[in-house]
Design a protein around this motif. Structure first.
Motif, mmCIF file in Angstrom:
data_model
loop_
_atom_site.group_PDB
_atom_site.id
_atom_site.type_symbol
_atom_site.label_atom_id
_atom_site.label_comp_id
_atom_site.label_asym_id
_atom_site.label_seq_id
_atom_site.Cartn_x
_atom_site.Cartn_y
_atom_site.Cartn_z
ATOM 1 N N PHE A 4 6.240 7.967 6.975
ATOM 2 C CA PHE A 4 7.130 8.214 5.834
ATOM 3 C C PHE A 4 8.055 7.003 5.690
ATOM 4 O O PHE A 4 8.284 6.283 6.667
ATOM 5 N N PRO A 5 8.573 6.756 4.462
ATOM 6 C CA PRO A 5 9.514 5.647 4.280
ATOM 7 C C PRO A 5 10.922 6.066 4.721
ATOM 8 O O PRO A 5 11.181 7.261 4.903
ATOM 9 N N ASP A 31 0.835 -1.209 0.000
ATOM 10 C CA ASP A 31 0.000 0.000 0.000
ATOM 11 C C ASP A 31 0.863 1.250 0.000
ATOM 12 O O ASP A 31 0.663 2.165 -0.794
ATOM 13 N N LYS A 32 1.820 1.263 0.917
ATOM 14 C CA LYS A 32 2.709 2.419 0.988
ATOM 15 C C LYS A 32 3.560 2.510 -0.279
ATOM 16 O O LYS A 32 3.765 3.591 -0.823
ATOM 17 N N LEU A 33 4.036 1.368 -0.759
ATOM 18 C CA LEU A 33 4.884 1.359 -1.948
ATOM 19 C C LEU A 33 4.190 2.061 -3.126
ATOM 20 O O LEU A 33 4.811 2.804 -3.879
ATOM 21 N N ASN A 34 2.897 1.821 -3.263
ATOM 22 C CA ASN A 34 2.149 2.416 -4.371
ATOM 23 C C ASN A 34 2.124 3.945 -4.326
ATOM 24 O O ASN A 34 1.863 4.587 -5.338
ATOM 25 N N GLN A 35 2.405 4.514 -3.165
ATOM 26 C CA GLN A 35 2.501 5.976 -3.088
ATOM 27 C C GLN A 35 3.836 6.488 -3.652
ATOM 28 O O GLN A 35 3.973 7.667 -3.936
ATOM 29 N N PHE A 36 4.806 5.593 -3.785
ATOM 30 C CA PHE A 36 6.152 6.037 -4.185
ATOM 31 C C PHE A 36 6.495 5.705 -5.632
ATOM 32 O O PHE A 36 7.410 6.278 -6.202
ATOM 33 N N VAL A 37 5.810 4.702 -6.210
ATOM 34 C CA VAL A 37 6.160 4.270 -7.568
ATOM 35 C C VAL A 37 4.923 4.317 -8.466
ATOM 36 O O VAL A 37 3.790 4.198 -7.989
ATOM 37 N N VAL A 71 13.673 0.210 -4.059
ATOM 38 C CA VAL A 71 12.801 0.016 -2.895
ATOM 39 C C VAL A 71 12.890 -1.415 -2.382
ATOM 40 O O VAL A 71 13.094 -2.355 -3.162
ATOM 41 N N ARG A 72 12.748 -1.551 -1.064
ATOM 42 C CA ARG A 72 12.609 -2.904 -0.527
ATOM 43 C C ARG A 72 11.874 -2.893 0.804
ATOM 44 O O ARG A 72 11.845 -1.878 1.505
ATOM 45 N N ILE A 73 11.260 -4.026 1.123
ATOM 46 C CA ILE A 73 10.692 -4.267 2.446
ATOM 47 C C ILE A 73 11.677 -5.190 3.158
ATOM 48 O O ILE A 73 11.844 -6.348 2.770
ATOM 49 N N PRO A 74 12.381 -4.650 4.170
ATOM 50 C CA PRO A 74 13.411 -5.459 4.846
ATOM 51 C C PRO A 74 12.775 -6.427 5.827
ATOM 52 O O PRO A 74 11.655 -6.199 6.308
ATOM 53 N N ASN A 75 13.492 -7.499 6.128
ATOM 54 C CA ASN A 75 12.938 -8.519 7.008
ATOM 55 C C ASN A 75 13.621 -8.503 8.366
ATOM 56 O O ASN A 75 14.486 -9.327 8.654
ATOM 57 N N HIS A 76 13.257 -7.523 9.179
ATOM 58 C CA HIS A 76 13.741 -7.508 10.556
ATOM 59 C C HIS A 76 12.607 -7.012 11.445
ATOM 60 O O HIS A 76 12.049 -5.943 11.181
ATOM 61 N N PRO A 77 12.244 -7.782 12.477
ATOM 62 C CA PRO A 77 11.040 -7.429 13.248
ATOM 63 C C PRO A 77 11.072 -6.014 13.835
ATOM 64 O O PRO A 77 10.075 -5.294 13.770
#
Ligand code: TXA
Ligand code: MG
Length: 317
Positions: A129-130, A64-70, A112-118
């Motif tokens: 904001f990203p 959802d957030k990604l779609n605001q940036f690309v 862009v990436r979604i990192p995997n750290h809790p």
């Protein structure tokens, strides 16, 4: 000096005030700032001593957030993201104007990436904001895989480092772009090529560039220790010597003092080797040795990315 801690609220407060913060990810630690705030982005460049032509990766926590940036997500990018995010994979996608040109060094695509750290995912969820975040090392040096690595090198310029323990993958994300609908890997990294190709079929790999690089991670000399590093031809051993450091895959080398050797994975596990690579290189760099010899890794899985880093570390400016 930077404060190290696990308090997400402190990190959030600093970031909202436009400061930079060290953040853990599964690949390496990042030096994070509000990607939508040009002043925060400038601070990142200044703290890292990074040239402004080298663009930054934007980190977020949801599509959802990604779609605001690309503007668009090509099919194959979407397939990869769906399969591997959160994870060590960065996609180059056409940016919207919301992302400052400073972040992309004027390029039309944003990484862009979604990192995997809790901890970092929690932090990202709590922010509106990203986060722009390069690896949290001085430009050109080895990336940090612990909070202490960040403190050692950038501690006097970063108010807070969120300590999420040692990075689980240990090598930077794989970067892939989709120009003309052709999938191209621009940086080998923590997501193995084999895994990517299993989802979208063959990709081309273009990780070398001498001038005007698409990604300065493509510069031939990068990720380097201060000591000269020699990458050995496969199957050879370093010359014995007193002040020689060695980075071996499974077995120590003969003729070199054991204190000056680091073994990446005694069981020959490439994932374990990747996790240890930068910490071991850093440790060797800090030993009283004059030169570091490194053994190449098998060319499979994360071995490709590790050999790429060792090759670049072995090129002297
Ligand atoms: O695993 C990672 O990717 C880590 C963690 C913190 O997420 N980040 C990282 O960032 O390695 P950095 O800045 O050290 O490396 C990012 C690489 C650089 O080589 C940069 O040139 C390239 O990504 N890059 C960033 N944005 C780009 C863009 N729009 N087009 C092409 N290359 C880009
Ligand atoms: Mg970096």
């Amino acid at each position: 000096m930077a404060q190290l801690g696990t308090d997400k609220a402190i990190a959030k407060a600093f970031l909202e005030a436009g400061n930079v913060v060290g953040i853990p990810t599964e690949t390496v630690y990042g030096l994070a700032g509000n990607a939508l705030n040009p002043d925060a982005v400038l601070t990142i460049f200044r703290v890292k001593n990074r040239p402004s032509f080298d663009p930054l990766i934007v980190h977020t926590d949801s599509f959802d957030k990604l779609n605001q940036f690309v503007t668009t997500i090509p099919d194959r990018a979407y397939q990869l993201a769906e399969t591997f995010w959160p994870g060590p994979l960065t996609l180059l996608l056409p940016k919207r104007s919301l992302i400052p040109d400073l972040v992309t060094a004027g390029l039309p695509s944003v990484a862009v990436r979604i990192p995997n750290h809790p901890l970092t995912l929690d932090l990202l969820r709590s922010l509106d904001f990203p986060l722009a975040a390069p690896s949290a090392n001085p430009f050109g040096y080895i990336s940090p895989t612990t909070a202490q690595h960040v403190a050692d090198q950038l501690g006097d310029q970063v108010p807070y480092i969120l300590d999420g323990g040692p990075a689980g993958v240990g090598i930077e994300s794989t970067i892939i772009g989709f120009d003309d609908n052709e999938a191209t890997v621009f940086r080998l990294g923590g997501m193995a090529l084999e895994q990517i190709e299993a989802i979208i079929g063959p990709v081309s790999v273009r990780t070398h560039s001498t001038s005007n690089p698409k990604a300065p991670g493509m510069l031939s000399s990068h990720y380097a220790p201060r000591k000269p590093l020699i990458l050995l031809p496969a199957g050879t051993t370093p010359e014995p010597g007193k002040r020689i450091g060695a980075l071996a895959f499974r077995e120590p080398f003969g003729g070199i003092h054991t204190d000056n050797q680091r073994i990446l994975s005694p069981t020959g596990d490439l994932n374990e080797a990747a996790k240890n690579l930068f910490a071991h290189l850093r440790a060797l760099d800090n030993l009283p040795v004059d030169i570091i010899y490194a053994e190449p890794l098998p060319n499979e899985g994360l071995g490709w990315a590790m050999n790429d880093r060792l090759r670049r570390a072995s090129v002297q400016d």
